[in-house]
Design an enzyme around this catalytic site. Structure first.
Site, PDB file in Angstrom:
ATOM      1  NE  ARG A 237      -4.290  -1.387   0.128  1.00 36.07           N
ATOM      2  CZ  ARG A 237      -4.397  -2.476  -0.628  1.00 36.07           C
ATOM      3  NH1 ARG A 237      -3.423  -2.808  -1.454  1.00 36.07           N
ATOM      4  NH2 ARG A 237      -5.493  -3.227  -0.582  1.00 36.07           N
ATOM      5  CG  ASP A 261       1.497  -2.704  -8.380  1.00 36.57           C
ATOM      6  OD1 ASP A 261       1.352  -2.256  -9.544  1.00 36.57           O
ATOM      7  OD2 ASP A 261       0.677  -3.469  -7.843  1.00 36.57           O
ATOM      8  CD  GLU A 266      -2.963   3.066  -5.199  1.00 38.79           C
ATOM      9  OE1 GLU A 266      -1.769   2.736  -5.125  1.00 38.79           O
ATOM     10  OE2 GLU A 266      -3.898   2.252  -5.291  1.00 38.79           O
ATOM     11  CG  HIS A 298      -3.054  -1.123  -6.809  1.00 41.44           C
ATOM     12  ND1 HIS A 298      -3.304  -0.420  -5.661  1.00 41.44           N
ATOM     13  CD2 HIS A 298      -3.166  -2.427  -6.460  1.00 41.44           C
ATOM     14  CE1 HIS A 298      -3.577  -1.257  -4.676  1.00 41.44           C
ATOM     15  NE2 HIS A 298      -3.498  -2.491  -5.151  1.00 41.44           N
TER      16      HIS A 298
HETATM   17  P1  NAI Z   1      -1.334 -11.194   5.221  1.00 32.05           P
HETATM   18  O1  NAI Z   1      -2.333 -10.741   6.230  1.00 32.05           O
HETATM   19  O2  NAI Z   1      -1.273 -12.645   4.859  1.00 32.05           O
HETATM   20  O3  NAI Z   1       0.145 -10.756   5.659  1.00 32.05           O
HETATM   21  C1  NAI Z   1       0.450  -9.490   6.177  1.00 32.05           C
HETATM   22  C2  NAI Z   1       1.548  -9.696   7.214  1.00 32.05           C
HETATM   23  O4  NAI Z   1       2.001  -8.407   7.643  1.00 32.05           O
HETATM   24  C3  NAI Z   1       1.075 -10.450   8.460  1.00 32.05           C
HETATM   25  O5  NAI Z   1       1.903 -11.576   8.693  1.00 32.05           O
HETATM   26  C4  NAI Z   1       1.207  -9.396   9.580  1.00 32.05           C
HETATM   27  O6  NAI Z   1       1.576  -9.977  10.828  1.00 32.05           O
HETATM   28  C5  NAI Z   1       2.311  -8.530   9.015  1.00 32.05           C
HETATM   29  N1  NAI Z   1       2.434  -7.245   9.670  1.00 32.05           N
HETATM   30  C6  NAI Z   1       1.497  -6.532  10.329  1.00 32.05           C
HETATM   31  N2  NAI Z   1       2.043  -5.402  10.855  1.00 32.05           N
HETATM   32  C7  NAI Z   1       3.358  -5.407  10.508  1.00 32.05           C
HETATM   33  C8  NAI Z   1       4.448  -4.541  10.733  1.00 32.05           C
HETATM   34  N3  NAI Z   1       4.300  -3.429  11.479  1.00 32.05           N
HETATM   35  N4  NAI Z   1       5.652  -4.863  10.229  1.00 32.05           N
HETATM   36  C9  NAI Z   1       5.822  -5.982   9.512  1.00 32.05           C
HETATM   37  N5  NAI Z   1       4.823  -6.871   9.266  1.00 32.05           N
HETATM   38  C10 NAI Z   1       3.604  -6.580   9.747  1.00 32.05           C
HETATM   39  O7  NAI Z   1      -1.610 -10.292   3.927  1.00 32.05           O
HETATM   40  P2  NAI Z   1      -1.169 -10.585   2.425  1.00 32.05           P
HETATM   41  O8  NAI Z   1      -2.244 -11.333   1.726  1.00 32.05           O
HETATM   42  O9  NAI Z   1       0.201 -11.136   2.405  1.00 32.05           O
HETATM   43  O10 NAI Z   1      -1.177  -9.102   1.817  1.00 32.05           O
HETATM   44  C11 NAI Z   1      -0.241  -8.136   2.250  1.00 32.05           C
HETATM   45  C12 NAI Z   1      -0.635  -6.789   1.678  1.00 32.05           C
HETATM   46  O11 NAI Z   1      -0.477  -6.789   0.272  1.00 32.05           O
HETATM   47  C13 NAI Z   1      -2.113  -6.400   1.883  1.00 32.05           C
HETATM   48  O12 NAI Z   1      -2.312  -5.782   3.154  1.00 32.05           O
HETATM   49  C14 NAI Z   1      -2.355  -5.430   0.758  1.00 32.05           C
HETATM   50  O13 NAI Z   1      -2.125  -4.129   1.256  1.00 32.05           O
HETATM   51  C15 NAI Z   1      -1.305  -5.780  -0.286  1.00 32.05           C
HETATM   52  N6  NAI Z   1      -1.874  -6.273  -1.545  1.00 32.05           N
HETATM   53  C16 NAI Z   1      -1.506  -5.632  -2.710  1.00 32.05           C
HETATM   54  C17 NAI Z   1      -2.000  -6.056  -3.931  1.00 32.05           C
HETATM   55  C18 NAI Z   1      -1.607  -5.422  -5.223  1.00 32.05           C
HETATM   56  O14 NAI Z   1      -2.303  -5.606  -6.228  1.00 32.05           O
HETATM   57  N7  NAI Z   1      -0.512  -4.694  -5.299  1.00 32.05           N
HETATM   58  C19 NAI Z   1      -2.965  -7.173  -3.992  1.00 32.05           C
HETATM   59  C20 NAI Z   1      -3.225  -7.813  -2.724  1.00 32.05           C
HETATM   60  C21 NAI Z   1      -2.714  -7.351  -1.544  1.00 32.05           C
END
Ligand code: NAI
Length: 336
Positions: A237, A261, A266, A298
């Site tokens: 994000r 991305d 954005e 994105h």
């Molecule tokens: P997820 O929930 O599986 O993993 C996120 C991880 O971040 C968790 O393990 C959590 O403990 C950790 N986390 C929380 N606070 C943190 C911090 N302060 N420092 C380090 N780690 C921390 O989520 P997932 O599916 O892996 O997605 C991650 C992110 O990717 C989403 O939140 C979304 O913003 C982004 N995303 C982007 C897309 C795109 O098209 N560019 C598409 C899908 C998701």
């Protein structure tokens, strides 16, 4: 179940229509598509609908949620994993059903992160343009061999682990930082403190959600802690990164490469064709002047497989709402 789908691009229509046709309870679902994003000025379009279906740059702040509620909308269906654009506390107060798509092909986003890293490192985007113009010079295209380098993954959830697996496959040493380290990640790399990750990594890739705690996680101070000349990759994000600080770090050469991305501002730019317009964002335009910056709009999620999953899970969430069934993807439990 009448649902207003906002920010509906042609591909959203295609994949949601196809999913409705194959969904067993699809006949009861009526989708109306609106090209515009949901915000205070467009919320009125939801008049007469039971639910709204939204994406990353739709704005569901307190005034919009109250307006939707007053119009009779009772469910918010996010076609994405992140829900930082929804005022969850207000949604809870109003008793709105909010559901998301927590996981859809994490590999799709991880593979896009890889595409950004590879493109920027080897300058294949510039090389391709040169060759098309008959320029076969290599000057300015020098990259680094990634094998043997150190990659740091911030946020070792589903996408972080998928990215770690790919980078490990390239022969990188993989470090990770997450307040909740996962066994899946431990099998691939080593969990370390954020400061250690920043200091040792040649590539830092962000995969944590945007929360008040992670906003501007990459700032003046964290950039100064990074290995000089390292590459920063953000497919998570935009708000994770303070763009002004990044520009200063690029100018001072402390930051070697930036691949994004996502971008904090954005919503005014992405998912639109502005090629004939004047872009009224000086920070973004400054970023565009660096040869060592690569930006995509994105598109990490943008694969057939991911869009099919998003559409299927969104319809299942809608069905759960309509039936009053338990929904595993619900973000907010209704206040009773
Ligand atoms: P997820 O929930 O599986 O993993 C996120 C991880 O971040 C968790 O393990 C959590 O403990 C950790 N986390 C929380 N606070 C943190 C911090 N302060 N420092 C380090 N780690 C921390 O989520 P997932 O599916 O892996 O997605 C991650 C992110 O990717 C989403 O939140 C979304 O913003 C982004 N995303 C982007 C897309 C795109 O098209 N560019 C598409 C899908 C998701």
């Amino acid at each position: 179940m009448k649902t207003a789908v906002f920010s509906a691009r042609p591909y959203d229509r295609r994949f949601l229509d196809e999913a409705t046709a194959r969904y067993p309870a699809g006949q009861g679902i009526e989708l109306a598509y609106f090209d515009v994003a949901l915000d205070a000025s467009t919320a009125g379009l939801a008049q007469g609908f039971d639910a709204v279906c939204v994406f990353v740059n739709d704005r569901l702040d307190a005034p919009v949620l109250r307006a939707l509620h007053a119009l009779g909308v009772r469910a918010i269906l996010l076609r994405c994993a992140g829900f930082n654009n929804v005022d969850i506390a207000v949604a809870l107060q109003l008793g709105l059903f909010v559901a998301r798509v927590p996981a859809y092909s994490p590999e799709a986003v991880a593979e896009h992160a890889l595409a950004l890293i590879m493109t920027l490192n080897r300058q294949t985007h510039r090389a391709s343009n040169r060759v098309r113009e008959g320029n076969f010079m290599l000057d300015g295209l020098l990259g680094r061999t990634l094998h043997g380098k150190t990659a740091g993954i911030v946020g070792t959830g589903k996408i972080g682990v998928a990215t770690a697996r790919i980078l490990k496959g390239l022969g990188c040493t993989v470090l990770g930082f997450d307040p909740y380290p996962s066994a899946d990640f431990e099998a691939i790399g080593e969990s370390v403190a954020l400061e250690v990750l920043l200091a040792l990594s040649d590539i830092v890739s962000l995969h944590c959600p945007l929360t008040p705690q992670t906003q501007h996680l990459i700032n003046e101070e964290s950039l100064a802690r990074m290995k000089p000349g390292a590459m920063l990759v953000n497919t998570s994000r935009g708000g994770l990164v303070n763009t002004d600080a990044v520009i200063r770090a690029l100018k001072s050469r402390q930051l070697g490469h930036l691949a994004i991305d996502v971008y904090e501002q954005e919503s005014a730019l992405f998912f639109q064709d502005l090629s004939g317009e004047i872009i009224d964002d000086d920070v973004f335009q400054r970023l565009m002047t660096f040869p060592n910056v690569l930006v995509t709009g994105h598109q990490g999620f943008f694969t057939v497989e991911a869009l099919e999953e998003i559409a299927d899970i969104t319809l299942r969430n809608l069905h759960d709402f309509a039936e009053g069934a338990d929904c595993a993807n619900r973000v907010v439990a209704a206040k009773s």
